[in-house]
Design a protein around this motif. Structure first.
Motif, PDB file in Angstrom:
ATOM      1  N   LEU A   6       0.833  -1.203   0.000  1.00  0.00           N
ATOM      2  CA  LEU A   6       0.000   0.000   0.000  1.00  0.00           C
ATOM      3  C   LEU A   6       0.871   1.259   0.000  1.00  0.00           C
ATOM      4  O   LEU A   6       1.869   1.330   0.723  1.00  0.00           O
ATOM      5  CB  LEU A   6      -0.896  -0.038   1.244  1.00  0.00           C
ATOM      6  N   TYR A   7       0.462   2.244  -0.803  1.00  0.00           N
ATOM      7  CA  TYR A   7       1.078   3.584  -0.898  1.00  0.00           C
ATOM      8  C   TYR A   7       2.445   3.593  -1.563  1.00  0.00           C
ATOM      9  O   TYR A   7       3.119   4.626  -1.549  1.00  0.00           O
ATOM     10  CB  TYR A   7       1.201   4.252   0.485  1.00  0.00           C
ATOM     11  N   VAL A   8       2.893   2.464  -2.099  1.00  0.00           N
ATOM     12  CA  VAL A   8       4.219   2.417  -2.717  1.00  0.00           C
ATOM     13  C   VAL A   8       4.065   2.353  -4.232  1.00  0.00           C
ATOM     14  O   VAL A   8       3.221   1.623  -4.749  1.00  0.00           O
ATOM     15  CB  VAL A   8       5.018   1.193  -2.207  1.00  0.00           C
ATOM     16  N   ASP A   9       4.867   3.134  -4.928  1.00  0.00           N
ATOM     17  CA  ASP A   9       4.864   3.129  -6.383  1.00  0.00           C
ATOM     18  C   ASP A   9       5.604   1.879  -6.883  1.00  0.00           C
ATOM     19  O   ASP A   9       6.739   1.624  -6.475  1.00  0.00           O
ATOM     20  CB  ASP A   9       5.562   4.409  -6.862  1.00  0.00           C
ATOM     21  N   GLY A  10       4.952   1.115  -7.772  1.00  0.00           N
ATOM     22  CA  GLY A  10       5.519  -0.166  -8.197  1.00  0.00           C
ATOM     23  C   GLY A  10       6.851  -0.027  -8.901  1.00  0.00           C
ATOM     24  O   GLY A  10       7.792  -0.804  -8.666  1.00  0.00           O
ATOM     25  N   GLU A  11       6.955   0.973  -9.758  1.00  0.00           N
ATOM     26  CA  GLU A  11       8.200   1.158 -10.509  1.00  0.00           C
ATOM     27  C   GLU A  11       9.341   1.539  -9.565  1.00  0.00           C
ATOM     28  O   GLU A  11      10.461   1.018  -9.674  1.00  0.00           O
ATOM     29  CB  GLU A  11       7.985   2.241 -11.565  1.00  0.00           C
ATOM     30  N   THR A  12       9.040   2.421  -8.616  1.00  0.00           N
ATOM     31  CA  THR A  12      10.057   2.835  -7.645  1.00  0.00           C
ATOM     32  C   THR A  12      10.518   1.629  -6.827  1.00  0.00           C
ATOM     33  O   THR A  12      11.710   1.464  -6.546  1.00  0.00           O
ATOM     34  CB  THR A  12       9.467   3.910  -6.710  1.00  0.00           C
ATOM     35  N   LEU A  13       9.566   0.772  -6.468  1.00  0.00           N
ATOM     36  CA  LEU A  13       9.902  -0.419  -5.683  1.00  0.00           C
ATOM     37  C   LEU A  13      10.791  -1.371  -6.486  1.00  0.00           C
ATOM     38  O   LEU A  13      11.778  -1.912  -5.965  1.00  0.00           O
ATOM     39  CB  LEU A  13       8.608  -1.112  -5.231  1.00  0.00           C
ATOM     40  N   LEU A  14      10.446  -1.562  -7.775  1.00  0.00           N
ATOM     41  CA  LEU A  14      11.279  -2.434  -8.613  1.00  0.00           C
ATOM     42  C   LEU A  14      12.707  -1.905  -8.715  1.00  0.00           C
ATOM     43  O   LEU A  14      13.679  -2.670  -8.633  1.00  0.00           O
ATOM     44  CB  LEU A  14      10.668  -2.555 -10.012  1.00  0.00           C
ATOM     45  N   HIS A  15      12.832  -0.591  -8.899  1.00  0.00           N
ATOM     46  CA  HIS A  15      14.173  -0.009  -9.002  1.00  0.00           C
ATOM     47  C   HIS A  15      14.934  -0.144  -7.685  1.00  0.00           C
ATOM     48  O   HIS A  15      16.134  -0.427  -7.679  1.00  0.00           O
ATOM     49  CB  HIS A  15      14.089   1.453  -9.438  1.00  0.00           C
TER      50      HIS A  15
END
Lengths: 75, 383
Positions: free
Chosen positions: B301-310
């Motif tokens: 929740l509240y986390v951007d998927g692309e940012t998390l992948l990076h």
């Protein structure tokens, strides 16, 4: 009709969900907040947030202002 | 600080099986000629192709002449859908499919609709499991030419009730196409299908090899321009060295499948329970029991998927995501959408034969801090 409107148009997910999560605790219980959000992910994520947080998802509508999602604060 | 790489995206492409590498190198020497010609080099290539087909057919439990090799899993899926629809066009023009099919199947369905056909998606529940009542009603309707059901979700791992769905199709006299890309070489295949496809790089074979199996008696008509190769089911020369490597690695993967399932399923269980317990505000999705042994998906929740992948990539972890920001269309995964589960901050972890317990432990040790760091940066802690 909603008690207030949260305009998140132009924002990419998860920003509309974050905006709703910030606003809901600030409104009285029973208040209906309409979230305007044109990111297609909002259609999935706003109802999912309501389910995870135990808030009431009322409806998704597409009006003159684009896609909108009504949430009622229940607790 | 550098981090050693941990590859956790086998559902996209598994690392090459050692057997695939050996077979590929050997076949580059021996299998470069056109197997359709009438000279010594061609006969050697033909022997290799025949042996690859026989081995693949044995693993799939079908006859060799029911198997064709294609240039990818996607091409196999396109051929499966469009060919089965073409073969039954006198019966009807409706394609029934689950809402969680692979995009290759959905894109073939779009082509069918653009040509005047009909496509009826059948919903799934919150766990990503097919609504069998809706499926049975849909396949019983008049004019259904084909039904398509993925063997298990490539995005969330939920195994589909293929046997029950196949029984409903049999009652209605409708052929069933099963996209088994995530199951072949890993778990036993369901019965009752007429057409099946798979993709070699999912089981540790090389990329660029798909398998299209069409059972005898199935009305299937090639949607491509005429070409006699591969039983007339797919045009062009096959990449024979890659096909040989695909067949050899499939045999090896299938031989190890039960042991790998027993090894990987508990690691997936561990990821499911530890992520849910140690990362706040996370939704672990997919069926907790009726699932693939190697694949697990969750959304933060509240986390951007692309940012998390990076952020994960910077720590050496290669994973996939169904979040909208990671897709070329900027739409969330249709699978997560159909399930009604959180689509942002989404991570799919998929394990393979080189995945160790230590890899999984390192991922589990680092993930909570990575997610907490991103939430702190975004100012969403405590929401």
């Amino acid at each position: 009709m909603p008690d207030e409107v949260l305009d998140c148009r132009g924002q990419r997910c998860p920003l509309p969900v974050i905006a709703a999560a910030r606003r809901m605790p600030q409104v009285p219980i029973g208040t209906v907040v309409r979230v305007l959000a044109d990111d297609p992910a909002a259609a999935v994520d706003i109802p999912a947030w309501c389910r995870m947080r135990g808030q009431e998802f009322l409806t998704a509508i597409t009006g003159p202002e684009g896609p909108a999602y009504d949430i009622r604060r229940t607790h | 600080m550098s981090a050693s790489p941990v590859y956790l995206d086998a559902a996209t492409a598994a690392p090459a099986h050692p057997v695939a590498r050996q077979a590929l190198l050997a076949a580059l020497d021996d299998g470069w000629a056109d197997p359709g010609k009438l000279y010594t080099q061609a006969r050697r290539a033909r022997q290799l192709l025949d042996a690859a087909r026989e081995a693949t057919a044995q693993t799939l439990g079908v006859r060799a002449d029911e198997v064709s090799f294609t240039s990818s899993g996607t091409t196999a899926a396109h051929g499966a859908v469009l060919g089965a629809l073409a073969g039954r066009r006198r019966t009807g023009s409706t394609l029934v499919h689950s809402a969680i099919e692979h995009s290759a199947v959905l894109h073939a369905a779009e082509r069918h609709v653009a040509a005047g056909g009909t496509a009826i998606p059948v919903p799934v529940d919150r766990l990503g499991r097919l609504d069998l009542d809706a499926w049975s009603a849909a396949v019983r309707a008049p004019g259904v030419a084909l039904a398509a059901l993925i063997s298990a979700s490539h995005e969330v791992g939920t195994v589909q009730p293929v046997a029950e769905a196949a029984a409903a199709c049999a009652d209605a006299g409708v052929p069933l196409y099963v996209d088994a890309a995530q199951s072949v070489g890993r778990v036993p295949l369901p019965a009752g299908w007429s057409v099946l496809t798979a993709s070699a790089h999912k089981w540790g074979g090389p990329p660029g090899v798909g398998v299209l199996a069409v059972r005898k008696g199935t009305r299937w008509e090639s949607p491509w321009p005429a070409d006699e190769r591969e039983g007339g089911r797919t045009p062009g020369s096959v990449n024979l060295p890659a096909v040989v490597a695909a067949a050899a690695s499939l045999r090896a993967a299938a031989a190890d499948a039960a042991a790998e399932e027993a090894r990987l399923a508990p690691l997936v269980d561990r990821i499911r329970s530890r992520v849910a317990a140690e990362v706040p505000d996370v939704e672990v999705v997919g069926d907790p029991v009726l699932r693939l042994p190697h694949l697990v998906t969750f959304s933060c929740l509240y986390v951007d998927g692309e940012t998390l992948l990076h952020a994960l990539d910077r720590r050496g972890f290669a994973v996939s995501s169904g979040s909208s920001c990671t897709s070329s269309t900027l739409r969330p995964s249709h699978v997560l959408e159909a399930m009604g589960v959180l689509s942002h901050g989404n991570v799919r972890v998929s394990l393979h034969r080189e995945t160790t317990e230590a890899h999984v432990e390192r991922f589990l040790a680092e993930l909570p801090g990575i997610v907490a760091g991103l939430r702190a940066e975004a100012g969403v802690v405590g929401l």
